[in-house]
Design a protein around this motif. Sequence first.
Motif, PDB file in Angstrom:
ATOM      1  N   LYS A 125      82.100  37.683  11.556  1.00 55.67           N
ATOM      2  CA  LYS A 125      80.816  38.101  11.017  1.00 55.67           C
ATOM      3  C   LYS A 125      80.864  39.582  10.664  1.00 55.67           C
ATOM      4  N   THR A 127      78.307  43.102   9.488  1.00 53.72           N
ATOM      5  CA  THR A 127      77.066  43.773   9.134  1.00 53.72           C
ATOM      6  C   THR A 127      77.396  45.188   8.693  1.00 53.72           C
ATOM      7  N   SER A 151      73.299  39.860   1.968  1.00 57.96           N
ATOM      8  CA  SER A 151      72.871  39.146   3.184  1.00 57.96           C
ATOM      9  C   SER A 151      72.981  37.636   3.087  1.00 57.96           C
ATOM     10  N   TRP A 156      77.783  37.149   6.777  1.00 56.38           N
ATOM     11  CA  TRP A 156      76.883  38.216   7.237  1.00 56.38           C
ATOM     12  C   TRP A 156      76.318  37.876   8.618  1.00 56.38           C
ATOM     13  N   ARG A 158      73.880  37.475  11.689  1.00 52.46           N
ATOM     14  CA  ARG A 158      72.456  37.136  11.736  1.00 52.46           C
ATOM     15  C   ARG A 158      71.960  37.157  13.189  1.00 52.46           C
ATOM     16  N   PRO A 163      69.338  38.228   8.633  1.00 49.94           N
ATOM     17  CA  PRO A 163      70.492  39.122   8.510  1.00 49.94           C
ATOM     18  C   PRO A 163      70.264  40.436   9.249  1.00 49.94           C
ATOM     19  N   ILE A 165      70.966  44.424   9.861  1.00 54.12           N
ATOM     20  CA  ILE A 165      71.414  45.692   9.295  1.00 54.12           C
ATOM     21  C   ILE A 165      71.291  46.737  10.394  1.00 54.12           C
TER      22      ILE A 165
END
Length: 337
Positions: A125, A127, A151, A156, A158, A163, A165
């Motif tokens: 994954k 970010t 996203s 991405w 989660r 999503p 950030i």
Amino acid sequence: MKPNRRHLLSVLTAAALLPLKALSQSLPRKEVLVFYYGWYGTRAYSGQDIHWLNPDTVRERIADAPNYPVGGPYDSLDPAVIARQMSEIKSAGITGLIVSWWGQTDRTNDQLRRVLDAAGAQGLKVTAYVEQVASAEGVAADTLYLYQTYSRHPAWLRLNNKPVIMYFDRLMQDIGLDGWQKARVLIEKQAPNAISYVATANTLKEIKGRKSAFDGLHIYSQQFEGAETRLLPSLWRTKYYTDWVKAQSGAKVTTATILPGFDDRLQLDRKGKRPVIKREDGKPFRDLWNAAIAAKPDWILIVSFNEWHEASQIEPSTAFGSRELETCRQMSAKFLR
């Protein structure tokens, strides 16, 4: 007509289990995430040395980095380098990357695109870690750009099906909590309840002040705490992580950060006495892993995969080989089981 007792019992049992099922579904998935830097460039690939100051491949030295990468300086845009790094991260039991991102026109944006595909191929994954902050409006614009551009990528990261950030502490240093609140209002106008926000908080006081403004918080600058001499290190580690995770209670995700070592004294813009964390035989890193696991966070964060300037890297070096990656492999298995 008599009700079917067996049917009634099954209905009651299912009803009783509903809250437990809902609770289990709301718990964050455990993650081991590593901070990752894609800002490096070489003359051979990009036409200039970027973030490698005066590299000497004969003596295996870099002027602004205490350690030297196995194989020498590399280019972060090189697909072969990215593929190799994703394979190393996956083999170490790490589940994802927090990718340093410096804006829409920066080279790290191009690198993020490439990392997403390569990481996704490994089941990792990703970010973004927003580091460049100009204003509340700028933060909002960059966040919306990341959300709208990346996203939906299957790789991405989660949280609660939204999503993630992430934001470096520079956000709070430059625009403050009021500035972040303004930025979030601007974001939510265009993407209501669509993003999970995770930001830095390096002290218990900062957690208390920022917890309501974000979905999660994390330490990055752990070197100041870690470099202090402790009378009873094991007791300090236990208390440090226990207090840190407890202070995050009520957040949508809890985190604990670990650091293999630190030495930024070659950075000439950093004045005064600097904290240094020696790696010794690798035991301090393993001790931090164990203390962090015992505190039972949702996510463990590693600073870093390849921040060579600050000597916090776990990427293979000529000084330490792949020792820290092997530690991560063992400890990630322990945490994630």
